[in-house]
Design a protein around this motif. Structure first.
Motif, short mmCIF file in Angstrom:
data_model
loop_
_atom_site.label_atom_id
_atom_site.label_comp_id
_atom_site.label_asym_id
_atom_site.label_seq_id
_atom_site.Cartn_x
_atom_site.Cartn_y
_atom_site.Cartn_z
N THR A 143 -1.54 7.14 3.90
CA THR A 143 -1.17 8.00 2.77
C THR A 143 0.32 8.30 2.77
O THR A 143 0.98 8.24 1.73
CB THR A 143 -1.96 9.32 2.83
N TRP A 144 0.85 8.62 3.93
CA TRP A 144 2.29 8.90 4.03
C TRP A 144 3.10 7.65 3.69
O TRP A 144 4.13 7.74 3.04
CB TRP A 144 2.62 9.40 5.43
N LEU A 169 2.29 5.28 1.61
CA LEU A 169 2.26 5.12 0.15
C LEU A 169 3.27 6.04 -0.51
O LEU A 169 4.10 5.59 -1.33
CB LEU A 169 0.84 5.39 -0.38
N PHE A 170 3.26 7.31 -0.16
CA PHE A 170 4.15 8.27 -0.80
C PHE A 170 5.62 8.02 -0.44
O PHE A 170 6.50 8.08 -1.29
CB PHE A 170 3.75 9.71 -0.43
N ILE A 178 2.93 4.94 -7.43
CA ILE A 178 1.81 5.29 -6.55
C ILE A 178 0.50 4.71 -7.09
O ILE A 178 -0.27 4.10 -6.34
CB ILE A 178 1.70 6.81 -6.36
N TYR A 224 -1.51 1.80 -5.17
CA TYR A 224 -2.82 2.20 -4.66
C TYR A 224 -3.91 1.26 -5.17
O TYR A 224 -4.74 0.79 -4.39
CB TYR A 224 -3.12 3.65 -5.08
#
Length: 143
Positions: A50-51, A53-54, A26, A30
């Motif tokens: 964001t979702w 990335l995770f 992450i 990022y």
């Protein structure tokens, strides 16, 4: 000649390995996106950034985790301990392949790269940072 037995990764270490890889993945992705937003892209039509990335880094962490038993089998086959260089080369291949495959499913995972060269650079950075973090937190030296 009897086969030599090598130390295998325990379930506790596998759990630690997943969370260390997940955290490192992450952070690296990022910061890659912050430094080069036109080359590393998060998000799709129905996947928020964001979702994306995770989700994509959880999948990469699972791929990294599943590679450990494969490397342990290779050690058993070769009857010698893999050197840190061999682990690094192996994880570079795993990271490159994992990132490339995840980015091929950009609509589902929301991760995109502008070129395979960018994937190779990110995989190389991931390789070094993961190697450092894994040696520091999962397999610390007992002095």
């Amino acid at each position: 000649m009897p086969k030599k037995s090598f130390q295998t990764t325990t379930s506790s270490q596998m759990s630690q390995l997943f969370f260390v890889c997940f955290s490192v993945n992450i952070l690296v992705l990022y910061f890659s996106n912050l430094l080069a937003p036109n080359f590393v892209v998060f998000g799709a039509q129905f996947v928020p950034a964001t979702w994306a990335l995770f989700l994509s880094m959880a999948v990469l962490s699972l791929i990294n985790l599943l590679a450990v038993p494969i490397f342990e089998v290779i050690q058993e086959e070769k009857q010698k301990e893999l050197s840190p260089k061999e682990w690094m080369i192996g994880y570079f291949i795993v990271n490159f392949t994992g990132l490339w495959l995840i980015s091929r499913f950009a609509e589902q995972f929301g991760l995109g790269f502008s070129s395979w060269v960018v994937v190779a650079l990110v995989a190389l950075v991931l390789d070094f940072v993961q190697g450092f973090a894994i040696m520091k937190f999962v397999y610390p030296k007992n002095n």
